[in-house]
Scaffold this motif. Sequence first.
Motif, PDB file in Angstrom:
ATOM      1  N   ALA A 273      -4.752  -7.000  -2.631  1.00  0.00           N
ATOM      2  CA  ALA A 273      -5.036  -8.439  -2.588  1.00  0.00           C
ATOM      3  C   ALA A 273      -4.955  -9.037  -3.987  1.00  0.00           C
ATOM      4  CB  ALA A 273      -6.415  -8.689  -1.983  1.00  0.00           C
ATOM      5  N   GLN A 274      -5.426  -8.301  -4.982  1.00  0.00           N
ATOM      6  CA  GLN A 274      -5.305  -8.784  -6.360  1.00  0.00           C
ATOM      7  C   GLN A 274      -3.844  -8.855  -6.786  1.00  0.00           C
ATOM      8  OE1 GLN A 274      -7.745  -6.001  -8.501  1.00  0.00           O
ATOM      9  NE2 GLN A 274      -9.615  -7.206  -8.202  1.00  0.00           N
ATOM     10  N   LEU A 275      -3.020  -7.968  -6.239  1.00  0.00           N
ATOM     11  CA  LEU A 275      -1.585  -8.017  -6.528  1.00  0.00           C
ATOM     12  C   LEU A 275      -0.967  -9.293  -5.965  1.00  0.00           C
ATOM     13  CD1 LEU A 275       0.533  -6.213  -7.896  1.00  0.00           C
ATOM     14  CD2 LEU A 275       0.986  -5.189  -5.662  1.00  0.00           C
ATOM     15  N   HIS A 276      -1.422  -9.702  -4.813  1.00  0.00           N
ATOM     16  CA  HIS A 276      -1.024 -10.984  -4.234  1.00  0.00           C
ATOM     17  C   HIS A 276      -1.336 -12.116  -5.211  1.00  0.00           C
ATOM     18  CE1 HIS A 276      -1.996 -14.023  -0.692  1.00  0.00           C
ATOM     19  NE2 HIS A 276      -1.069 -14.492  -1.509  1.00  0.00           N
ATOM     20  N   GLY A 277      -2.571 -12.121  -5.736  1.00  0.00           N
ATOM     21  CA  GLY A 277      -2.946 -13.143  -6.702  1.00  0.00           C
ATOM     22  C   GLY A 277      -2.128 -13.071  -7.968  1.00  0.00           C
TER      23      GLY A 277
ATOM     24  N   ALA B  19      -1.610  -0.512 -11.514  1.00  0.00           N
ATOM     25  CA  ALA B  19      -2.158   0.254 -12.634  1.00  0.00           C
ATOM     26  C   ALA B  19      -1.862  -0.433 -13.959  1.00  0.00           C
ATOM     27  CB  ALA B  19      -1.580   1.664 -12.621  1.00  0.00           C
ATOM     28  N   GLU B  20      -0.650  -0.944 -14.091  1.00  0.00           N
ATOM     29  CA  GLU B  20      -0.257  -1.641 -15.323  1.00  0.00           C
ATOM     30  C   GLU B  20      -1.133  -2.849 -15.593  1.00  0.00           C
ATOM     31  OE1 GLU B  20       4.025  -3.007 -15.819  1.00  0.00           O
ATOM     32  OE2 GLU B  20       2.950  -4.904 -15.598  1.00  0.00           O
ATOM     33  N   GLN B  21      -1.494  -3.590 -14.527  1.00  0.00           N
ATOM     34  CA  GLN B  21      -2.253  -4.829 -14.661  1.00  0.00           C
ATOM     35  C   GLN B  21      -3.764  -4.625 -14.539  1.00  0.00           C
ATOM     36  OE1 GLN B  21      -0.955  -7.879 -15.421  1.00  0.00           O
ATOM     37  NE2 GLN B  21       1.014  -6.823 -15.681  1.00  0.00           N
TER      38      GLN B  21
ATOM     39  N   ARG C 289       0.826  -1.209   0.000  1.00  0.00           N
ATOM     40  CA  ARG C 289       0.000   0.000   0.000  1.00  0.00           C
ATOM     41  C   ARG C 289       0.857   1.255   0.000  1.00  0.00           C
ATOM     42  NH1 ARG C 289      -3.147  -2.844   4.145  1.00  0.00           N
ATOM     43  NH2 ARG C 289      -5.000  -3.738   3.135  1.00  0.00           N
ATOM     44  N   GLU C 290       2.029   1.154   0.623  1.00  0.00           N
ATOM     45  CA  GLU C 290       2.920   2.306   0.728  1.00  0.00           C
ATOM     46  C   GLU C 290       3.923   2.388  -0.412  1.00  0.00           C
ATOM     47  OE1 GLU C 290       2.474   4.557   3.080  1.00  0.00           O
ATOM     48  OE2 GLU C 290       0.784   3.345   3.817  1.00  0.00           O
ATOM     49  N   SER C 291       3.907   1.435  -1.320  1.00  0.00           N
ATOM     50  CA  SER C 291       4.948   1.347  -2.340  1.00  0.00           C
ATOM     51  C   SER C 291       4.491   1.952  -3.668  1.00  0.00           C
ATOM     52  CB  SER C 291       5.324  -0.124  -2.561  1.00  0.00           C
ATOM     53  OG  SER C 291       6.094  -0.280  -3.737  1.00  0.00           O
ATOM     54  N   PRO C 292       5.192   2.980  -4.177  1.00  0.00           N
ATOM     55  CA  PRO C 292       4.868   3.502  -5.512  1.00  0.00           C
ATOM     56  C   PRO C 292       5.025   2.439  -6.594  1.00  0.00           C
ATOM     57  CG  PRO C 292       6.284   5.027  -4.305  1.00  0.00           C
ATOM     58  CD  PRO C 292       6.250   3.767  -3.516  1.00  0.00           C
ATOM     59  N   ASP C 293       6.017   1.567  -6.435  1.00  0.00           N
ATOM     60  CA  ASP C 293       6.221   0.511  -7.432  1.00  0.00           C
ATOM     61  C   ASP C 293       5.044  -0.461  -7.453  1.00  0.00           C
ATOM     62  OD1 ASP C 293       8.659   1.611  -8.111  1.00  0.00           O
ATOM     63  OD2 ASP C 293       9.796   0.316  -6.748  1.00  0.00           O
ATOM     64  N   ALA C 294       4.526  -0.778  -6.281  1.00  0.00           N
ATOM     65  CA  ALA C 294       3.374  -1.674  -6.228  1.00  0.00           C
ATOM     66  C   ALA C 294       2.152  -1.019  -6.856  1.00  0.00           C
ATOM     67  CB  ALA C 294       3.085  -2.085  -4.784  1.00  0.00           C
ATOM     68  N   ARG C 295       1.951   0.257  -6.579  1.00  0.00           N
ATOM     69  CA  ARG C 295       0.814   0.961  -7.190  1.00  0.00           C
ATOM     70  C   ARG C 295       0.964   1.021  -8.707  1.00  0.00           C
ATOM     71  NH1 ARG C 295       1.532   4.282  -2.604  1.00  0.00           N
ATOM     72  NH2 ARG C 295       2.575   5.907  -3.824  1.00  0.00           N
ATOM     73  N   ALA C 296       2.197   1.202  -9.176  1.00  0.00           N
ATOM     74  CA  ALA C 296       2.432   1.223 -10.624  1.00  0.00           C
ATOM     75  C   ALA C 296       2.120  -0.143 -11.240  1.00  0.00           C
ATOM     76  CB  ALA C 296       3.871   1.630 -10.911  1.00  0.00           C
ATOM     77  N   ARG C 297       2.514  -1.191 -10.558  1.00  0.00           N
ATOM     78  CA  ARG C 297       2.223  -2.531 -11.058  1.00  0.00           C
ATOM     79  C   ARG C 297       0.707  -2.764 -11.118  1.00  0.00           C
ATOM     80  NH1 ARG C 297       5.010  -5.941 -13.976  1.00  0.00           N
ATOM     81  NH2 ARG C 297       6.748  -6.208 -12.522  1.00  0.00           N
TER      82      ARG C 297
END
Length: 522
Positions: free
Chosen positions: A330-334, A322-324, A312-320
Amino acid sequence: MLSPFDVLLPRPVEATAAEGIFPLDETTALTGPLPAVEWLRTQLRAATGFPLTESGSSAITFSVDESLPAEGYRLEITPAAVRVSAADGTGAFYAAQSLRQLMGPAAFRRAAVHSGRWELPCGTVVDHPRFGWRGCLLDVARHFLPRSDVFRFLDLMAAHKLNVLHLHLTDDQGWRMEIERYPRLTAVGGWRERSTVGHGKLGALDDRPHGGFYTKDDLREIVAYAGERGITVVPEIDVPGHTQAAIAAYPELGNTGADLGVWTGWGINPNVVNVSDETVKFFRDVFDEVIEVFPSEVICVGGDEVPLGQWRESPDARARMAEQGLTSEAQLHGWFIRQMAVHLAERGRRIIGWDEIAEVGDLPPGAIVASWRGEQAGVDAARAGHQVVMCPEQHVYLDHRQADHPEEPIPVGYLRTLADVYAYEPVPAGLDADAATRVLGAQTQLWTEHLDTPRRLDYAAFPRLSAFAEVVWSPAERDPEAFLRRLTDHHLPRLDALGVEYRPLAGPHPWQTRPGVPGLPR
């Protein structure tokens, strides 16, 4: 009146006694084309002192009968001969285990101590397993188990006709498999400076470093040894959570840039791996080396207890995300789990994961759900068309306390007695017949936060693992009184002969207690 076959554990499908006995002596032959014959010859030569060569005045003869159910066998014992028919090599091995049981506890010794006659009761046994997945998880990440002790544990599983060793190789507290591309996983991630003794915040840190790992050849040897005993080793590399040992070795895998050590505590850890292309490649590389060593079609990717705060705190995770086109962490976990699943599928494997994987997006084709937080996830997955292994913590976690005895060592988790384990039914009530076919079987767990030696493993596992073996092998109908009689009169003496330091039914021996070490009962 009790049958002479009432000594068998797990209970066979069918056993019919007849008059007479088959005597074993120096003239008895042991023959057949199956590897189980040589295994049985080795065990019985040690226990009896008899040569058991391929020719003699009477014979125990093994042969293949492919009309029998998979892993099944048939024993026909007369005063003149013993004929063993087996569906396959594994069935022959289980027949050999039953013959050894019928000879009495002294047959489990490594040297001849028996002073009377050796004999087998006459009659017929027809037997095969109820479930194809009869498993036990062994956690070697929290506390490393030397290879020789893994072999011993495999022998004990085989004696109970269990056929899946789920080997939990990585966690926050240690990385136990050599990965040649990434040597720091074991050089750094393979040991921790100290450990928490006792439960969580209630425990105290010791000052004893703990570590160890298996080379690839060590694991190949374990796989081969298991295979000779009808056991498949399913390796687990836990992602994307329970990964602090990996992050300690390679900090670029983490989200915060912090220099973490291998975790010295227990529980759910906030540190998870990041979702960069480099991290995905890293773990694809790891799984490539895993499948070089483990021939199992099924590979465990973990997927449990993944805190989402760092993403939640990671810009890289948020970018991923958005890309997907993802709308939640939780969907990022999946998404991460599916990257591993697709990679393994391209190499002819499929995944098993803890039941959280069923909550974070569509399951990959062929994925197996390990239903651990209860039975509902397994029910839902089976109804949705997915295969399931039942392993609910409320019923089959053998690291959980097994009595309310005041001297129970480090009492954690649910109270699950021997009788509770024996009463467990792997097919949940209300599951329709079609969905029930997707329940592959069940699996017990031995998590080792508080099981730091082989003696502690023995205490936690036995005799409850003996009860579980009957649950997954024998027909669904149960007779608790008959089971307890077979256990106490016949099977515990076998465990004694094997040197298993099980928990006595009346309570722990003084040396099995852990005074002053706190637990946390549920």
